[in-house]
Write a protein that holds these residues in place. Sequence first.
Motif, mmCIF file in Angstrom:
data_model
loop_
_atom_site.group_PDB
_atom_site.id
_atom_site.type_symbol
_atom_site.label_atom_id
_atom_site.label_comp_id
_atom_site.label_asym_id
_atom_site.label_seq_id
_atom_site.Cartn_x
_atom_site.Cartn_y
_atom_site.Cartn_z
ATOM 1 N N VAL A 132 0.945 -1.077 0.096
ATOM 2 C CA VAL A 132 0.112 0.007 -0.087
ATOM 3 C C VAL A 132 0.908 1.301 -0.201
ATOM 4 O O VAL A 132 0.616 2.288 -0.683
ATOM 5 N N GLY A 133 1.872 1.397 0.590
ATOM 6 C CA GLY A 133 2.939 2.412 0.617
ATOM 7 C C GLY A 133 3.509 2.684 -0.491
ATOM 8 O O GLY A 133 3.968 4.096 -0.885
ATOM 9 N N ARG A 134 3.502 1.533 -1.417
ATOM 10 C CA ARG A 134 4.070 1.924 -2.783
ATOM 11 C C ARG A 134 3.205 1.700 -3.964
ATOM 12 O O ARG A 134 3.467 1.437 -5.121
ATOM 13 N N ILE A 135 1.822 1.988 -3.616
ATOM 14 C CA ILE A 135 1.059 2.262 -4.825
ATOM 15 C C ILE A 135 1.167 2.857 -5.925
ATOM 16 O O ILE A 135 1.011 2.786 -6.910
ATOM 17 N N ASP A 136 1.978 4.098 -5.689
ATOM 18 C CA ASP A 136 2.416 5.008 -6.720
ATOM 19 C C ASP A 136 3.127 4.295 -7.826
ATOM 20 O O ASP A 136 2.869 4.551 -8.922
ATOM 21 N N ARG A 137 3.973 3.255 -7.230
ATOM 22 C CA ARG A 137 4.763 2.492 -8.323
ATOM 23 C C ARG A 137 4.023 1.896 -9.269
ATOM 24 O O ARG A 137 4.151 1.560 -10.362
ATOM 25 N N LEU A 138 2.930 1.160 -8.544
ATOM 26 C CA LEU A 138 2.140 0.121 -9.376
ATOM 27 C C LEU A 138 1.127 0.965 -10.438
ATOM 28 O O LEU A 138 1.078 0.489 -11.306
ATOM 29 N N VAL A 139 0.710 2.194 -9.980
ATOM 30 C CA VAL A 139 0.125 3.248 -10.844
ATOM 31 C C VAL A 139 0.892 3.345 -11.997
ATOM 32 O O VAL A 139 0.400 3.500 -13.179
ATOM 33 N N ASP A 140 2.293 3.931 -11.662
ATOM 34 C CA ASP A 140 3.193 4.306 -12.817
ATOM 35 C C ASP A 140 3.432 3.075 -13.921
ATOM 36 O O ASP A 140 3.390 3.423 -14.826
ATOM 37 N N GLU A 141 3.322 2.108 -13.056
ATOM 38 C CA GLU A 141 3.833 0.581 -14.146
ATOM 39 C C GLU A 141 2.375 0.720 -14.857
ATOM 40 O O GLU A 141 2.709 0.545 -16.265
ATOM 41 N N PHE A 142 1.302 0.925 -14.417
ATOM 42 C CA PHE A 142 -0.047 0.697 -15.310
ATOM 43 C C PHE A 142 -0.086 1.798 -16.285
ATOM 44 O O PHE A 142 -0.464 1.483 -17.479
ATOM 45 N N ASP A 143 0.345 3.177 -15.865
ATOM 46 C CA ASP A 143 0.473 4.064 -16.902
ATOM 47 C C ASP A 143 1.519 3.911 -18.067
ATOM 48 O O ASP A 143 1.231 3.944 -19.359
ATOM 49 N N ARG A 144 2.406 3.052 -17.674
ATOM 50 C CA ARG A 144 3.467 2.570 -18.794
ATOM 51 C C ARG A 144 2.911 1.610 -19.537
ATOM 52 O O ARG A 144 3.121 1.751 -21.175
ATOM 53 N N PHE A 145 2.183 0.854 -19.169
ATOM 54 C CA PHE A 145 1.481 -0.398 -19.877
ATOM 55 C C PHE A 145 0.572 0.250 -20.865
ATOM 56 O O PHE A 145 0.494 -0.044 -21.871
ATOM 57 N N GLU A 146 -0.060 1.363 -20.309
ATOM 58 C CA GLU A 146 -1.127 1.771 -21.175
ATOM 59 C C GLU A 146 -0.228 2.573 -22.328
ATOM 60 O O GLU A 146 -0.829 2.489 -23.633
ATOM 61 N N ARG A 147 0.687 3.141 -21.939
ATOM 62 C CA ARG A 147 1.670 3.941 -22.964
ATOM 63 C C ARG A 147 2.196 2.701 -24.057
ATOM 64 O O ARG A 147 2.322 3.188 -25.157
ATOM 65 N N ALA A 148 2.504 1.647 -23.482
ATOM 66 C CA ALA A 148 2.915 0.568 -24.394
ATOM 67 C C ALA A 148 1.647 -0.024 -25.418
ATOM 68 O O ALA A 148 2.246 -0.202 -26.561
#
Length: 574
Positions: free
Chosen positions: A373-389
């Motif tokens: 939970v403390g690093r959810i920002d990282r998960l969301v960043d990863e998702f944004d990258r996935f979307e960009r891909a």
Amino acid sequence: MPSCWTGRIPPGSPTRSRATPGGRRSSRMSDPYDVGTDERRAFWADAVADEIEARDPEDPIVIKGGVSPSGVPHLGHFNEIMRGYFVAEALRERGHEVEQVFTTDDRDRLRKLPRKLADLEWNVVGLGEVDAGALGRNLGKPYTDIPDPFGCCDSYGAHFTELLGRSAAVVDVPIETVSNTELYESGRFDDAVERVLAGRETAREVLSTFQNKVDDGYVPFFAQCSECGHLTETITGVDLDSRTVEYVCSDVEAGDGVIEGCGHEGTATFREGKLPWRFEWPAQWLTLGIDFEPFGKDHAEGSWPSGETIARDVFGFEPPVPMVYEWFTLNGDALSSSAGNLITVEEVLELLEVDVIRYFFTKNPKKQRDFDVGRIDRLVDEFDRFERAYFEGETEGIGADEAERAERAYPMVVDDTGTRPIRIPYTFAAVLGMTDDRDLRIAMARRSGHLPEDAGEDEIDAALERVEKARAWAVRTDNEFNYRLAETLPETDFDDGVETALEDLAAVVEAESPDEKALQEKIYETARNNDVPVGEFFAAGYRLFLDEPEGPRLGPFLAAMDDAFVVRRLRREA
RNA sequence: GGGCCGAUAGCUCAGUCCGGCAGAGCGUCUGGCUUUUAACCAGACGGUCGGGGGUUCGAAUCCCCCUCGGCCCGCCA
């Protein structure tokens, strides 16, 4: 005459061996870890779909998950829903009709009291807040025969089944829930029960190769006592013609304790009881025509090998394609309803967009992962990258594999791939959460380049949804993004130099309305002109606007706000 | 005690099935910028691919042994 069973093992049958998982594994037995690896696939669900297709199943292809409705559903249960979902989607893309069902094992008996419960609004409460005594008196009964401790559903089982259904609904996965109790009571399980009991010597023999304590008296059926409602394991006779069993309601070991039977002797139909799990699972496959089932690693070494063998040797059908998924941890520890280390879907949705949750389950199921939970920002960043891909394909920083995986998986994650959503980076969204003023949020996002000038209202609303999530995250974890615009003038104690500098800055804002870059410059300039250390002046600014010693870059922050308010606040007038 | 899954840069993870130059993002550092503080741009640093052995012209990848984490091998589900 009624069929009577004997404990004799027929001659020529394999000698009973110690039940080791690998011991019986023959060429017929499959490795559920090894599913779908014949051809390289960027997305695991395609590899699994390959294997299902190779069986040439008839449409509709049926995919199953299942869980016991014993307590508060949490993020861990999503594996059961999402892993099957991605395989279902992969098959649908190939033109198959696919049904995803979810069995709720609600005829299982309540064996111990859960420590935590949840009402239908996901409020998690301790056992002390409901009628624990009523639950305690119902130990040993099926979940569907126990009153709902919240009084809102037909039974304990129905209550938690309802919560499971709501979990699937919020992530927008269409699932048909099938009640085990219903399968028994409606008679749909009659044939399966009959096959197990007709072949009970084989059943016993097969099971004994997987479990040690199967003795000659073992009958693979639990009858529900007509007097006390408990499920009893002591079956004294089987009558296949009338589809009934004779039972004695005897004590049952459950965990640390013993659930006492009432001693009643009676007759139960096949609909008034249940199969033991090891048989019930294959019975579900057979009755519902299951083609594929993912399951947690806890089933990989015990339930699966026995279930697979029972399907073939007792029921005489080919078991579904299996798949094992690894468990994940929550903040580094095992998910546990009883220990209280759980996060409900409802809670997750306060922090994350649905698309991001769905994305989380596109990752390799064979790897243990931590939901931090403390690093959810990282998960969301990863998702944004996935979307960009997905939208940009193979490009700078995104390799061919990653692009291919996104190409396949992204359409299964989002509702609509038609337009590319505007995404504000999660941590910046958290910063925007410092104010509830929608216009101010928009102004700040625009000036930071995260919101195009020509964005439509709907797009903006969609983008700003993340602000609420990120704000909730910042508050929940009380991290460095947990800023809050001070609504009223904070208490201050500035020296003369700082006060003069603040007045100078107010005058500049009032006269020139500087943009973010100019204002940032002015802050430094004003501090220097008044011989105030830069750091001290910034601290004064953060104190005035956030009532904190630190904050985001001040120039862009103040420039985005209403000038008149900024001037008043700098002059400590409001 | 036996079996199964995992371990790759400080962190999060691709790559392992099918052997062929050790990868990405984040973080860090430097600069862009007389500028401690979100974001952005450029560059740099960063590796015993958990450890050891073997096969091979060549191993993160295949084989064997070991360490660590999780699971199964009672009941139950």
